[in-house]
Design a protein around this motif. Structure first.
Motif, mmCIF file in Angstrom:
data_model
loop_
_atom_site.group_PDB
_atom_site.id
_atom_site.type_symbol
_atom_site.label_atom_id
_atom_site.label_comp_id
_atom_site.label_asym_id
_atom_site.label_seq_id
_atom_site.Cartn_x
_atom_site.Cartn_y
_atom_site.Cartn_z
ATOM 1 N N GLY A 97 -5.842 -0.034 3.598
ATOM 2 C CA GLY A 97 -4.515 0.423 4.034
ATOM 3 C C GLY A 97 -4.648 1.544 5.039
ATOM 4 O O GLY A 97 -5.491 1.491 5.943
ATOM 5 N N ASP A 98 -3.849 2.601 4.877
ATOM 6 C CA ASP A 98 -3.899 3.725 5.803
ATOM 7 C C ASP A 98 -4.833 4.839 5.334
ATOM 8 O O ASP A 98 -4.835 5.927 5.915
ATOM 9 N N LEU A 99 -5.649 4.572 4.305
ATOM 10 C CA LEU A 99 -6.671 5.568 3.949
ATOM 11 C C LEU A 99 -7.695 5.654 5.087
ATOM 12 O O LEU A 99 -8.065 6.739 5.539
ATOM 13 N N THR B 251 0.856 -1.195 0.000
ATOM 14 C CA THR B 251 0.000 0.000 0.000
ATOM 15 C C THR B 251 0.890 1.242 0.000
ATOM 16 O O THR B 251 0.611 2.227 -0.663
ATOM 17 N N HIS B 252 1.969 1.173 0.781
ATOM 18 C CA HIS B 252 3.010 2.194 0.810
ATOM 19 C C HIS B 252 4.193 1.580 1.542
ATOM 20 O O HIS B 252 4.137 0.399 1.904
ATOM 21 N N LEU B 253 5.265 2.347 1.749
ATOM 22 C CA LEU B 253 6.508 1.726 2.230
ATOM 23 C C LEU B 253 6.847 2.057 3.683
ATOM 24 O O LEU B 253 7.982 1.857 4.113
ATOM 25 N N GLN C 273 -6.916 -2.484 7.902
ATOM 26 C CA GLN C 273 -5.605 -3.083 8.139
ATOM 27 C C GLN C 273 -5.140 -2.994 9.591
ATOM 28 O O GLN C 273 -4.468 -3.892 10.084
ATOM 29 N N HIS C 274 -5.467 -1.908 10.271
ATOM 30 C CA HIS C 274 -4.906 -1.695 11.611
ATOM 31 C C HIS C 274 -5.901 -1.953 12.741
ATOM 32 O O HIS C 274 -5.585 -1.707 13.908
ATOM 33 N N ASP C 275 -7.120 -2.390 12.420
ATOM 34 C CA ASP C 275 -8.144 -2.577 13.449
ATOM 35 C C ASP C 275 -7.894 -3.897 14.175
ATOM 36 O O ASP C 275 -7.878 -4.956 13.546
ATOM 37 N N PHE D 14 7.256 1.451 7.624
ATOM 38 C CA PHE D 14 7.815 0.204 8.173
ATOM 39 C C PHE D 14 6.757 -0.786 8.650
ATOM 40 O O PHE D 14 6.991 -1.992 8.650
ATOM 41 N N ASP D 15 5.581 -0.268 9.074
ATOM 42 C CA ASP D 15 4.554 -1.180 9.581
ATOM 43 C C ASP D 15 3.778 -1.851 8.453
ATOM 44 O O ASP D 15 2.905 -2.686 8.704
ATOM 45 N N HIS D 16 4.108 -1.505 7.216
ATOM 46 C CA HIS D 16 3.450 -2.111 6.050
ATOM 47 C C HIS D 16 4.434 -2.888 5.192
ATOM 48 O O HIS D 16 4.062 -3.856 4.534
ATOM 49 N N ALA D 17 5.686 -2.433 5.185
ATOM 50 C CA ALA D 17 6.679 -3.013 4.275
ATOM 51 C C ALA D 17 7.816 -3.712 5.009
ATOM 52 O O ALA D 17 8.749 -4.209 4.372
#
Ligand code: ZN
Length: 286
Positions: A218-220, A114-116, A263-265, A118-121
């Motif tokens: 993602g983080d949207l 989704t993006h780079l 993603q973060h729930d 650290f908590d995603h990539a």
């Protein structure tokens, strides 16, 4: 958390996680006062809230295994300062989830980031025996928006704390990166949508099959608590862009009865959307 597959037509979706971490609650809710957000997600003694390190595993109708984001990985297990700052807890890991499903990292053919941040990539790479970061999914292509790659490679003071070079540079060295610009269809029914907002090159993932649609946000919209339009992260670099794309996305989600994947729930990985008293909220939980 492995709640079993979510079927979207001919696709199977597995919302997995690589554990959890904590971020400042104020930063997670931007201009929303603590008296409001703390009722939704109570803060710890350091004002942090717990967030899932969510990853989505997709089996496409062609039988390909695709991962959307890769969690944190074990690269920071030996970094006590990092683990303490972010209260990283990994009682379950992405690697263990894949193992339990009989899936080897070599079976993954595509990673969509989704993006780079650290908590995603973070799980894009792992340390070799010599302590060098190498691609963790050696047979996978890594699909990233071009603007995200440029921004991660040239960070500034406002975003540099989130971009760790070891999470993406080794992919380029190995020739595994595919950069795309805007909307891009990977195979019929599976596409990425550039959202911007959180970062210029942030992208969401849409899965559509047999009249059903699911979107990995993602983080949207990182948690279901971020569904009300002005509940936007302070971390977002372009919050007004977030607002506009959220407005557009949630209108379509309601009209077309999308399944939204958060993603973060930590408590609710996916839900349909409801609109009551002028406000968006999660409807059905799986
Ligand atoms: Zn995030």
């Amino acid at each position: 958390m492995n709640l079993g597959p979510l079927k979207v037509g001919k696709f199977q979706l597995f919302p997995l996680s690589d554990g959890s971490f904590r971020l400042d609650g104020g930063a997670m809710f931007g201009v929303v006062p603590k008296t409001l957000w703390n009722r939704e997600i109570p803060a710890d003694e350091f004002n942090r809230i717990t967030l899932a390190l969510g990853v989505l595993l997709i089996q496409t109708p062609r039988g390909r295994w695709v991962l959307v984001d890769t969690g944190l990985s074990s690269k920071y297990e030996n970094n006590p300062k990092f683990k303490k700052l972010y209260a990283v807890e990994r009682p379950e890991t992405l690697r263990e989830h894949l193992d339990s499903m009989g899936i080897s990292p070599k079976d993954i053919s595509l990673i969509i980031n989704t993006h780079l941040h650290f908590d995603h990539a973070g799980g894009n790479t792992e340390f070799s025996d010599r302590g060098v970061a190498v691609p963790a999914f050696p047979n996978a292509r890594y699909l990233i928006q071009k603007e995200e790659w440029e921004d991660a490679s040239h960070p500034h003071e406002r975003n540099q704390a989130s971009y760790f070079k070891e999470n993406f540079e080794p992919l380029d060295l190995a020739g595994l990166v595919d950069l795309v610009e805007g909307e891009y269809e990977i195979e019929p029914g599976l596409k990425v949508l550039r959202s911007g907002g959180h970062t210029r090159g942030h992208q969401c993932v849409q899965i559509e099959s047999e009249g059903e649609i699911a979107v990995f946000l993602g983080d949207l919209i990182p948690t279901s608590k971020h569904l009300p339009l002005p509940w936007i992260m302070g971390y977002d670099l372009h919050p007004v862009d977030t607002l506009e794309i959220k407005r557009e996305t949630l209108k379509k989600a309601l009209d077309e009865n999308w399944t939204l994947i958060f993603q973060h729930d930590v408590g609710l990985r996916s839900a349909k959307l409801d609109f009551k008293n002028g406000r968006y909220a999660a409807k059905i939980s799986y």
